[in-house]
Design an enzyme around this catalytic site. Sequence first.
Site, PDB file in Angstrom:
ATOM      1  CD  GLU A 148       4.143   0.429   6.952  1.00 22.10           C
ATOM      2  OE1 GLU A 148       4.986   0.745   7.811  1.00 22.10           O
ATOM      3  OE2 GLU A 148       3.735   1.223   6.069  1.00 22.10           O
ATOM      4  CG  ASP A 172      -0.213  -0.071   2.538  1.00 19.97           C
ATOM      5  OD1 ASP A 172       0.751  -0.861   2.654  1.00 19.97           O
ATOM      6  OD2 ASP A 172      -0.572   0.669   3.476  1.00 19.97           O
TER       7      ASP A 172
END
Length: 392
Positions: free
Chosen positions: A144, A82
């Site tokens: 994350e 991400d």
Amino acid sequence: MSKQTPPLIQMLGQLIAAPSISSTTTEHDMSNLAVITLLAEWLDNLGFKTEIMPVPGYPGKANLIATLGHGPGGLVLSGHTDTVPCNDELWKSNPFRLTERDNRLYGLGTCDMKGFFPIAIEAARKFINTPLAAPLIILATADEESSMSGAQALVDAGKPKARYAIIGEPTEMTPIRMHKGMMMESIRITGSAGHSSDPSLGANALDAMHAVLSELVKYRNHLQQNYQNSAFSVNVPTLNLGCIHGGDNPNRICGQCELEYDIRPLPGMGLSLLREDITRRVRPIEDLFNVKIDCRPLFPGIPSFETDKNASLVRMAEQLTGHTAEAVAFGTEAPFLQSLGMETIVMGPGSINQAHQPDEFLALDQITPTVDILTQMIQRYCVEVQKENTGV
């Protein structure tokens, strides 16, 4: 080399073109499945056994565990899929198209940290026809940048299992063996509103919050007097009073007020104990001001992280990079992988100074050295496993 798995730069271009923003704000949050699917396809083509692992409770989010070889031990090369949100209008080029200029590769996630995956895959290619004494695992995680839900899902599932792990966050290939933890917390005070001309008509949440703020400042001083670590540039735990909201009109007793703050604890400081300390310190304020105080985490938090300076992986990374292992203030998925029993470091191409910024880039001259170092790490921990007990 498989013709079906693209060259390194082409892989990075496809990853950048697959938006995978994660955010605590619903309108910005996206699925990461496009990135996971690309990585799984490329690694499957190279002979890896791939497992796409949905993240429970987070629709459209998944981790990838790709394994070459089998048996105990081995090495994990890990990254998150991400990115943070971005302001397109502040970029000189399209953040979702890989753009080369000035010997740099620009795009959202180039250094933080989609760029690590093609580099790791390029190093892995060299071992496709090499018998491995221990497995090589390429791990890709979700969220994350927001909730750490992907890393927590791995811990909950108890996998992957390996002996060593390298997390390729942007450190300019300086090995990181320690970082602070991170807590984002809220204190909400509920009083009762009333006409400001007579304080007895209500219970002022802002008055109570003033007392809470004073208690937090005293607690911050207590922490900084009792905990220091010279390995960090900011060598004490920090407590930042981030934002506060309360009340609705100057002539009305404030009925509710909320504070959001963060704490960056040093290694050895437990998150749950910090939360318990703060709750215990502010609880007496409830009776003093006739209010209700609710302390709660905004997300579960990131534990602090430390790997021993004499650990095999730390010494090997120092030898290969020529850099002494350091400590950083930002958080990573390292404590989650460490909790699975892996000796863990953080080390990857790119600079944290470019992360979360417009015109994020990865310098071209960092790619080949990183491939070379990861190749030597794979050779050491997946091929020459018999050397594990003899030092570096």
